[in-house]
Each structure stands twice: as C-alpha cells, then as structure tokens.
Design a protein around this motif. Structure first.
Motif, mmCIF file in Angstrom:
data_model
loop_
_atom_site.group_PDB
_atom_site.id
_atom_site.type_symbol
_atom_site.label_atom_id
_atom_site.label_comp_id
_atom_site.label_asym_id
_atom_site.label_seq_id
_atom_site.Cartn_x
_atom_site.Cartn_y
_atom_site.Cartn_z
ATOM 1 N N VAL A 84 0.809 -1.217 0.000
ATOM 2 C CA VAL A 84 0.000 0.000 0.000
ATOM 3 C C VAL A 84 0.843 1.267 0.000
ATOM 4 N N ALA A 85 2.129 1.131 -0.011
ATOM 5 C CA ALA A 85 2.987 2.299 0.191
ATOM 6 C C ALA A 85 3.910 2.547 -0.993
ATOM 7 N N TYR A 86 3.347 2.537 -2.195
ATOM 8 C CA TYR A 86 4.181 2.753 -3.376
ATOM 9 C C TYR A 86 4.876 4.114 -3.322
ATOM 10 N N ASP A 87 4.148 5.145 -2.899
ATOM 11 C CA ASP A 87 4.752 6.476 -2.813
ATOM 12 C C ASP A 87 5.864 6.501 -1.759
ATOM 13 N N GLU A 88 5.643 5.799 -0.643
ATOM 14 C CA GLU A 88 6.660 5.756 0.407
ATOM 15 C C GLU A 88 7.906 5.012 -0.067
ATOM 16 N N LEU A 89 7.713 3.934 -0.824
ATOM 17 C CA LEU A 89 8.869 3.201 -1.347
ATOM 18 C C LEU A 89 9.649 4.056 -2.335
ATOM 19 N N ARG A 90 8.936 4.806 -3.163
ATOM 20 C CA ARG A 90 9.599 5.715 -4.099
ATOM 21 C C ARG A 90 10.352 6.799 -3.321
ATOM 22 N N ALA A 91 9.718 7.327 -2.264
ATOM 23 C CA ALA A 91 10.359 8.354 -1.443
ATOM 24 C C ALA A 91 11.611 7.802 -0.761
ATOM 25 N N LEU A 92 11.571 6.529 -0.381
ATOM 26 C CA LEU A 92 12.733 5.909 0.256
ATOM 27 C C LEU A 92 13.910 5.849 -0.710
ATOM 28 N N SER A 93 13.660 5.462 -1.949
ATOM 29 C CA SER A 93 14.752 5.436 -2.923
ATOM 30 C C SER A 93 15.218 6.854 -3.242
ATOM 31 N N ASP A 94 14.280 7.799 -3.317
ATOM 32 C CA ASP A 94 14.657 9.193 -3.544
ATOM 33 C C ASP A 94 15.513 9.712 -2.391
ATOM 34 N N PHE A 95 15.178 9.285 -1.165
ATOM 35 C CA PHE A 95 15.952 9.694 0.007
ATOM 36 C C PHE A 95 17.415 9.306 -0.161
ATOM 37 N N LEU A 96 17.653 8.113 -0.674
ATOM 38 C CA LEU A 96 19.028 7.638 -0.853
ATOM 39 C C LEU A 96 19.761 8.398 -1.947
ATOM 40 N N LEU A 97 19.042 8.760 -2.996
ATOM 41 C CA LEU A 97 19.694 9.358 -4.167
ATOM 42 C C LEU A 97 19.622 10.880 -4.210
ATOM 43 N N ARG A 98 18.809 11.480 -3.356
ATOM 44 C CA ARG A 98 18.578 12.923 -3.385
ATOM 45 C C ARG A 98 19.869 13.736 -3.306
ATOM 46 N N GLU A 99 20.782 13.325 -2.492
ATOM 47 C CA GLU A 99 22.005 14.088 -2.314
ATOM 48 C C GLU A 99 23.204 13.383 -2.932
ATOM 49 N N CYS A 100 22.919 12.624 -3.977
ATOM 50 C CA CYS A 100 23.986 11.894 -4.649
ATOM 51 C C CYS A 100 25.152 12.812 -4.966
ATOM 52 N N CYS A 101 26.300 12.424 -4.501
ATOM 53 C CA CYS A 101 27.563 13.089 -4.812
ATOM 54 C C CYS A 101 27.647 14.511 -4.266
ATOM 55 N N ALA A 102 26.797 14.873 -3.294
ATOM 56 C CA ALA A 102 26.792 16.232 -2.747
ATOM 57 C C ALA A 102 28.133 16.611 -2.139
ATOM 58 N N ASP A 103 28.853 15.664 -1.606
ATOM 59 C CA ASP A 103 30.145 15.945 -0.975
ATOM 60 C C ASP A 103 31.313 15.597 -1.879
ATOM 61 N N SER A 104 31.031 15.211 -3.098
ATOM 62 C CA SER A 104 32.064 14.804 -4.037
ATOM 63 C C SER A 104 32.614 16.015 -4.782
ATOM 64 N N ALA A 105 33.851 15.914 -5.178
ATOM 65 C CA ALA A 105 34.450 16.962 -5.988
ATOM 66 C C ALA A 105 33.983 16.856 -7.437
ATOM 67 N N HIS A 106 33.330 15.737 -7.770
ATOM 68 C CA HIS A 106 32.879 15.500 -9.141
ATOM 69 C C HIS A 106 31.428 15.915 -9.299
#
Length: 114
Positions: A84-106
């Motif tokens: 029942v939580a398709y939006d929550e599962l999508r939000a969970l994956s977004d949570f992991l990828l939202r700040e992708c490479c934010a601390d990277s020099a690349h």
C-alpha cells in the motif's frame, strides 16, 4: 562540504522503514506484493510466491504492516494482502539518491542515477 542533520524526520522515517525491510524474507514478501499490484494476493498465494509461509509469514506481515508498507483485508473467507505504500517506497529510494555526490568533488552528472 554539505552536512545533513542525522536527526531530521527524513532520516528517522527512512531508518524505521529500512529496519522493517532488513530481512530477506520480508523483502521477498514485499516484492511479491509489489509485483502483484494493488489487487494484492491471498495469504496462500503470497506464501507460494514469496516462499515464506505459516507463522513466519504472519510475523513478517505484521512488521511490514506496522511500517505502513502493506495491509491485510478479510474478503469472505480469504485474507488479502497488498502493498500500500508505493509512494513511500519511491520516497525511500529518492531519500538515498537525493544528495547523490553532494560531498564529491565530481559533478552530479558524472554519476547518473536517473
């Protein structure tokens, strides 16, 4: 360097959901329900598709339900389980990828996740 406050609600909610998913059997159960779609599966069919049956299935369904990921509904003589939580599962994956490479020099573009 970007620092994220680990006590923010996002990380608390994500940690709780990840804890509920922290089992091969629970992931198998949830995956079977996600694949079945909103109409769900009977307990018997869920057991057959996930390989988790009996009291073990009941235990894992309770944990997934407490996390708000699945629901059970009695229909006639059957119990139907559904994700029942398709939006929550999508939000969970977004949570992991939202700040992708934010601390990277690349730049982010070099790490396309999307």
């Amino acid at each position: 360097m970007k620092i994220t406050d680990p006590s923010t609600p996002d990380i608390v909610a994500a940690a709780s959901t990840f804890a509920a998913l922290g089992s091969e059997q629970r992931l198998s159960v949830l995956r079977a329900l996600v694949r079945a779609g909103p109409e769900g599966l009977s307990i018997g069919e869920l057991g057959a598709r996930s390989g988790v049956t009996g009291s073990t299935l009941t235990h894992h369904m309770r944990i997934l339900a407490q996390a708000g990921l699945v629901a059970q509904e009695k229909r006639g003589r059957s119990i139907i389980c559904a994700a029942v939580a398709y939006d929550e599962l999508r939000a969970l994956s977004d949570f992991l990828l939202r700040e992708c490479c934010a601390d990277s020099a690349h730049p982010h573009e070099e790490h396309d996740h999307g």
